[in-house]
Design an enzyme around this catalytic site. Sequence first.
Site, PDB file in Angstrom:
ATOM      1  N   ARG A 165     -14.389 -14.713  -9.395  1.00  0.00           N
ATOM      2  CA  ARG A 165     -15.276 -15.532  -8.543  1.00  0.00           C
ATOM      3  C   ARG A 165     -14.599 -15.900  -7.212  1.00  0.00           C
ATOM      4  O   ARG A 165     -14.818 -16.990  -6.676  1.00  0.00           O
ATOM      5  CB  ARG A 165     -15.739 -16.810  -9.251  1.00  0.00           C
ATOM      6  CG  ARG A 165     -16.525 -16.589 -10.542  1.00  0.00           C
ATOM      7  CD  ARG A 165     -17.861 -15.902 -10.281  1.00  0.00           C
ATOM      8  NE  ARG A 165     -18.707 -15.906 -11.461  1.00  0.00           N
ATOM      9  CZ  ARG A 165     -18.741 -14.928 -12.382  1.00  0.00           C
ATOM     10  NH1 ARG A 165     -17.978 -13.862 -12.260  1.00  0.00           N
ATOM     11  NH2 ARG A 165     -19.578 -14.993 -13.406  1.00  0.00           N
ATOM     12  N   SER A 239     -24.038 -20.584 -13.274  1.00  0.00           N
ATOM     13  CA  SER A 239     -22.901 -21.397 -13.743  1.00  0.00           C
ATOM     14  C   SER A 239     -22.481 -22.333 -12.619  1.00  0.00           C
ATOM     15  O   SER A 239     -22.200 -21.876 -11.509  1.00  0.00           O
ATOM     16  CB  SER A 239     -21.707 -20.514 -14.097  1.00  0.00           C
ATOM     17  OG  SER A 239     -22.037 -19.603 -15.102  1.00  0.00           O
ATOM     18  N   GLU A 335     -18.087 -23.653  -9.097  1.00  0.00           N
ATOM     19  CA  GLU A 335     -18.316 -22.293  -8.579  1.00  0.00           C
ATOM     20  C   GLU A 335     -19.286 -22.337  -7.401  1.00  0.00           C
ATOM     21  O   GLU A 335     -19.153 -21.589  -6.433  1.00  0.00           O
ATOM     22  CB  GLU A 335     -18.911 -21.415  -9.698  1.00  0.00           C
ATOM     23  CG  GLU A 335     -19.233 -20.009  -9.225  1.00  0.00           C
ATOM     24  CD  GLU A 335     -20.080 -19.203 -10.203  1.00  0.00           C
ATOM     25  OE1 GLU A 335     -19.644 -18.952 -11.324  1.00  0.00           O
ATOM     26  OE2 GLU A 335     -21.191 -18.800  -9.791  1.00  0.00           O
TER      27      GLU A 335
HETATM   28  P1  FAD Z   1     -26.245 -17.621  -1.078  1.00  0.00           P
HETATM   29  O1  FAD Z   1     -26.383 -18.689  -2.086  1.00  0.00           O
HETATM   30  O2  FAD Z   1     -27.277 -17.532  -0.014  1.00  0.00           O
HETATM   31  O3  FAD Z   1     -24.811 -17.780  -0.376  1.00  0.00           O
HETATM   32  C1  FAD Z   1     -23.658 -17.923  -1.175  1.00  0.00           C
HETATM   33  C2  FAD Z   1     -22.436 -18.028  -0.252  1.00  0.00           C
HETATM   34  O4  FAD Z   1     -22.249 -16.805   0.442  1.00  0.00           O
HETATM   35  C3  FAD Z   1     -22.581 -19.095   0.846  1.00  0.00           C
HETATM   36  O5  FAD Z   1     -21.300 -19.639   1.083  1.00  0.00           O
HETATM   37  C4  FAD Z   1     -23.065 -18.301   2.043  1.00  0.00           C
HETATM   38  O6  FAD Z   1     -22.701 -18.921   3.266  1.00  0.00           O
HETATM   39  C5  FAD Z   1     -22.342 -16.976   1.860  1.00  0.00           C
HETATM   40  N1  FAD Z   1     -23.076 -15.792   2.348  1.00  0.00           N
HETATM   41  C6  FAD Z   1     -24.274 -15.330   1.892  1.00  0.00           C
HETATM   42  N2  FAD Z   1     -24.600 -14.198   2.509  1.00  0.00           N
HETATM   43  C7  FAD Z   1     -23.599 -13.911   3.378  1.00  0.00           C
HETATM   44  C8  FAD Z   1     -23.357 -12.855   4.328  1.00  0.00           C
HETATM   45  N3  FAD Z   1     -24.210 -11.835   4.482  1.00  0.00           N
HETATM   46  N4  FAD Z   1     -22.209 -12.897   5.061  1.00  0.00           N
HETATM   47  C9  FAD Z   1     -21.326 -13.924   4.907  1.00  0.00           C
HETATM   48  N5  FAD Z   1     -21.507 -14.948   4.053  1.00  0.00           N
HETATM   49  C10 FAD Z   1     -22.619 -14.941   3.288  1.00  0.00           C
HETATM   50  N6  FAD Z   1     -23.194 -15.154 -10.125  1.00  0.00           N
HETATM   51  C11 FAD Z   1     -22.365 -14.315 -10.786  1.00  0.00           C
HETATM   52  O7  FAD Z   1     -21.298 -13.940 -10.279  1.00  0.00           O
HETATM   53  N7  FAD Z   1     -22.667 -13.860 -12.016  1.00  0.00           N
HETATM   54  C12 FAD Z   1     -23.807 -14.210 -12.664  1.00  0.00           C
HETATM   55  O8  FAD Z   1     -24.048 -13.777 -13.775  1.00  0.00           O
HETATM   56  C13 FAD Z   1     -24.703 -15.093 -11.997  1.00  0.00           C
HETATM   57  N8  FAD Z   1     -25.838 -15.494 -12.594  1.00  0.00           N
HETATM   58  C14 FAD Z   1     -26.678 -16.355 -11.957  1.00  0.00           C
HETATM   59  C15 FAD Z   1     -27.858 -16.747 -12.610  1.00  0.00           C
HETATM   60  C16 FAD Z   1     -28.741 -17.608 -11.993  1.00  0.00           C
HETATM   61  C17 FAD Z   1     -29.998 -18.016 -12.714  1.00  0.00           C
HETATM   62  C18 FAD Z   1     -28.468 -18.086 -10.693  1.00  0.00           C
HETATM   63  C19 FAD Z   1     -29.446 -18.977  -9.987  1.00  0.00           C
HETATM   64  C20 FAD Z   1     -27.300 -17.712 -10.034  1.00  0.00           C
HETATM   65  C21 FAD Z   1     -26.397 -16.840 -10.666  1.00  0.00           C
HETATM   66  N9  FAD Z   1     -25.185 -16.430 -10.059  1.00  0.00           N
HETATM   67  C22 FAD Z   1     -24.348 -15.556 -10.703  1.00  0.00           C
HETATM   68  C23 FAD Z   1     -24.822 -16.958  -8.723  1.00  0.00           C
HETATM   69  C24 FAD Z   1     -25.475 -16.193  -7.548  1.00  0.00           C
HETATM   70  O9  FAD Z   1     -26.605 -15.503  -7.947  1.00  0.00           O
HETATM   71  C25 FAD Z   1     -24.504 -15.213  -6.902  1.00  0.00           C
HETATM   72  O10 FAD Z   1     -23.353 -15.894  -6.441  1.00  0.00           O
HETATM   73  C26 FAD Z   1     -25.137 -14.468  -5.717  1.00  0.00           C
HETATM   74  O11 FAD Z   1     -24.283 -13.455  -5.267  1.00  0.00           O
HETATM   75  C27 FAD Z   1     -25.483 -15.382  -4.548  1.00  0.00           C
HETATM   76  O12 FAD Z   1     -26.247 -14.621  -3.626  1.00  0.00           O
HETATM   77  P2  FAD Z   1     -27.138 -15.317  -2.522  1.00  0.00           P
HETATM   78  O13 FAD Z   1     -27.623 -14.248  -1.599  1.00  0.00           O
HETATM   79  O14 FAD Z   1     -28.167 -16.151  -3.145  1.00  0.00           O
HETATM   80  O15 FAD Z   1     -26.046 -16.203  -1.780  1.00  0.00           O
HETATM   81  N1  EPU Z   2     -20.860 -21.667 -24.875  1.00  0.00           N
HETATM   82  C1  EPU Z   2     -21.029 -22.808 -25.631  1.00  0.00           C
HETATM   83  N2  EPU Z   2     -21.911 -23.749 -25.193  1.00  0.00           N
HETATM   84  C2  EPU Z   2     -22.630 -23.599 -24.056  1.00  0.00           C
HETATM   85  C3  EPU Z   2     -22.449 -22.430 -23.271  1.00  0.00           C
HETATM   86  C4  EPU Z   2     -21.544 -21.460 -23.714  1.00  0.00           C
HETATM   87  O1  EPU Z   2     -20.398 -22.985 -26.667  1.00  0.00           O
HETATM   88  O2  EPU Z   2     -23.408 -24.483 -23.746  1.00  0.00           O
HETATM   89  C5  EPU Z   2     -19.949 -20.623 -25.370  1.00  0.00           C
HETATM   90  C6  EPU Z   2     -20.769 -19.410 -25.870  1.00  0.00           C
HETATM   91  O3  EPU Z   2     -21.165 -19.565 -27.197  1.00  0.00           O
HETATM   92  C7  EPU Z   2     -19.796 -18.272 -25.684  1.00  0.00           C
HETATM   93  C8  EPU Z   2     -18.980 -18.695 -24.470  1.00  0.00           C
HETATM   94  O4  EPU Z   2     -19.172 -20.103 -24.315  1.00  0.00           O
HETATM   95  O5  EPU Z   2     -18.947 -18.174 -26.797  1.00  0.00           O
HETATM   96  C9  EPU Z   2     -19.374 -17.952 -23.208  1.00  0.00           C
HETATM   97  O6  EPU Z   2     -20.747 -18.164 -22.924  1.00  0.00           O
HETATM   98  P1  EPU Z   2     -21.628 -17.074 -22.119  1.00  0.00           P
HETATM   99  O7  EPU Z   2     -21.485 -15.728 -22.746  1.00  0.00           O
HETATM  100  O8  EPU Z   2     -22.995 -17.621 -21.971  1.00  0.00           O
HETATM  101  O9  EPU Z   2     -20.920 -16.952 -20.732  1.00  0.00           O
HETATM  102  P2  EPU Z   2     -20.312 -18.038 -19.734  1.00  0.00           P
HETATM  103  O10 EPU Z   2     -18.827 -17.974 -19.831  1.00  0.00           O
HETATM  104  O11 EPU Z   2     -20.945 -19.356 -19.949  1.00  0.00           O
HETATM  105  C10 EPU Z   2     -20.058 -16.342 -17.791  1.00  0.00           C
HETATM  106  C11 EPU Z   2     -20.324 -16.343 -16.314  1.00  0.00           C
HETATM  107  C12 EPU Z   2     -21.784 -16.031 -16.048  1.00  0.00           C
HETATM  108  C13 EPU Z   2     -22.098 -14.653 -16.624  1.00  0.00           C
HETATM  109  C14 EPU Z   2     -21.802 -14.664 -18.122  1.00  0.00           C
HETATM  110  C15 EPU Z   2     -21.959 -13.301 -18.744  1.00  0.00           C
HETATM  111  C16 EPU Z   2     -18.749 -17.797 -15.240  1.00  0.00           C
HETATM  112  C17 EPU Z   2     -18.505 -19.108 -14.585  1.00  0.00           C
HETATM  113  N3  EPU Z   2     -19.965 -17.599 -15.729  1.00  0.00           N
HETATM  114  O12 EPU Z   2     -20.788 -17.429 -18.343  1.00  0.00           O
HETATM  115  O13 EPU Z   2     -21.992 -16.002 -14.648  1.00  0.00           O
HETATM  116  O14 EPU Z   2     -23.439 -14.294 -16.408  1.00  0.00           O
HETATM  117  O15 EPU Z   2     -20.439 -15.099 -18.339  1.00  0.00           O
HETATM  118  O16 EPU Z   2     -20.907 -12.473 -18.366  1.00  0.00           O
HETATM  119  O17 EPU Z   2     -17.841 -16.966 -15.280  1.00  0.00           O
HETATM  120  C18 EPU Z   2     -22.550 -17.361 -12.780  1.00  0.00           C
HETATM  121  O18 EPU Z   2     -21.419 -17.103 -12.341  1.00  0.00           O
HETATM  122  O19 EPU Z   2     -23.385 -18.060 -12.151  1.00  0.00           O
HETATM  123  C19 EPU Z   2     -22.934 -16.853 -14.088  1.00  0.00           C
HETATM  124  C20 EPU Z   2     -24.112 -17.128 -14.661  1.00  0.00           C
END
Ligand code: FAD
Ligand code: EPU
Length: 339
Positions: A165, A239, A335
């Site tokens: 991240r 997250s 994050e």
């Molecule tokens: P924004 O929120 O618009 O911007 C994020 C940051 O990047 C800000 O600091 C912004 O200034 C900067 N930025 C954006 N675009 C540019 C650009 N073109 N040039 C320079 N700076 C820029 N993230 C994960 O890693 N893994 C996941 O599994 C994951 N799951 C998610 C699930 C949900 C339901 C949600 C809501 C979010 C999740 N995220 C996850 C977080 C998010 O989706 C990612 O970080 C995504 O890449 C953000 O993209 P965005 O375009 O919305 O960025």
């Molecule tokens: N867990 C709990 N309680 C909870 C949530 C999770 O006990 O309320 C336990 C689960 O049972 C599991 C472990 O924690 O054993 C991990 O949970 P999960 O697989 O849901 O993944 P996470 O660690 O919570 C991370 C990323 C996610 C990504 C998933 C899948 C981070 C900060 N988050 O979540 O990314 O989608 O793994 O790879 O690394 C994001 O960055 O926004 C994001 C959603």
Amino acid sequence: MLNIKENISLKPFNTFGIEAKGTYFVEINSPQDFLELLITDVYKNNSRLIIGGGSNILFTQNFNGLVIKNNLKGIELINETTDEVIVKAAAGENWHEFVLWCIKNDFCGLENLSLIPGCVGASPMQNIGAYGIEIKDVFYELEAINTTSGEKKIFTKNECEFGYRESVFKTKYKNHFLITSVSFKLSKHQTLNTTYGAINTELEAMNVVKPTIKDVSNAVIAIRKSKLPDPKVTGNAGSFFKNPEVSKETFERLKTTFDTLVSYPLVNGNYKLAAGWLIEQCGLKGVENNGAAVHSKQALVLINKDNCTGSAVFELSDYVLRKVFDKFGVTLEREVNII
Ligand code: FAD
Ligand code: EPU
């Protein structure tokens, strides 16, 4: 033609659905638009915030400056061999639609990252990751424009200094570059990554015997839908905290007291802890603060349950941080980008 608007509501531009105003707001549709913007007084005299899909930001106040919404579009195949392709996507392309485009063309490597909200341009910011893959695993290079000089720069993978991240764009080059496109090196062979246990379980439940990249994508989508709130229904930014990394000593101390601790060994000898588990163990699932809440299905996600302010979410995150520290002596790191 640039259309700089004033006093705009940013609610439609952040997936938390938080009401905040931007003093100025502009959408850019080409790198040329940005170069034109760079020489305007509004740009020069104000602080700036670049946004894509707004899915990783929390507005805790109005943004007293210029919000730049990146709308750059286009996907190009820039090189192809018998085994690999290099695909370049403009920063404003929707991430999930880009992943689906790759899958449709049988380009393998991004399927585990299906359904992550946001735009391509933000994907390197925090080296997005899920289900055993991070973009650094398939990243080729990115193009960016220096936000002061307007000079174009290409960043190689090494120069991005990707971590969990993390990247240079969140640290030493914070606000220094507008990312305009990102290129990925993808395989033309179906080499699947199903190391993340839940994917195999989901594939079995789907009765898939010989999975394709489309099947893996569908499995990931199903898992995500079962755990993560849909931002169109419930405001959130995924997250809210990172999973913390602790030393072997800390891990062993915690494991002695908490035998169900969820942890993953790292190659450097440290351990990563599941922050969601730590938060849940503090009894915080469902806890609320003025309309903000800890998600009841996934404690790592904070939600806008009832028309809350960004400050309510931030206060709740402080409370979570304190509770986790008091119980485990572990400090969580946010994050989400706090504005
Ligand atoms: P924004 O929120 O618009 O911007 C994020 C940051 O990047 C800000 O600091 C912004 O200034 C900067 N930025 C954006 N675009 C540019 C650009 N073109 N040039 C320079 N700076 C820029 N993230 C994960 O890693 N893994 C996941 O599994 C994951 N799951 C998610 C699930 C949900 C339901 C949600 C809501 C979010 C999740 N995220 C996850 C977080 C998010 O989706 C990612 O970080 C995504 O890449 C953000 O993209 P965005 O375009 O919305 O960025
Ligand atoms: N867990 C709990 N309680 C909870 C949530 C999770 O006990 O309320 C336990 C689960 O049972 C599991 C472990 O924690 O054993 C991990 O949970 P999960 O697989 O849901 O993944 P996470 O660690 O919570 C991370 C990323 C996610 C990504 C998933 C899948 C981070 C900060 N988050 O979540 O990314 O989608 O793994 O790879 O690394 C994001 O960055 O926004 C994001 C959603």
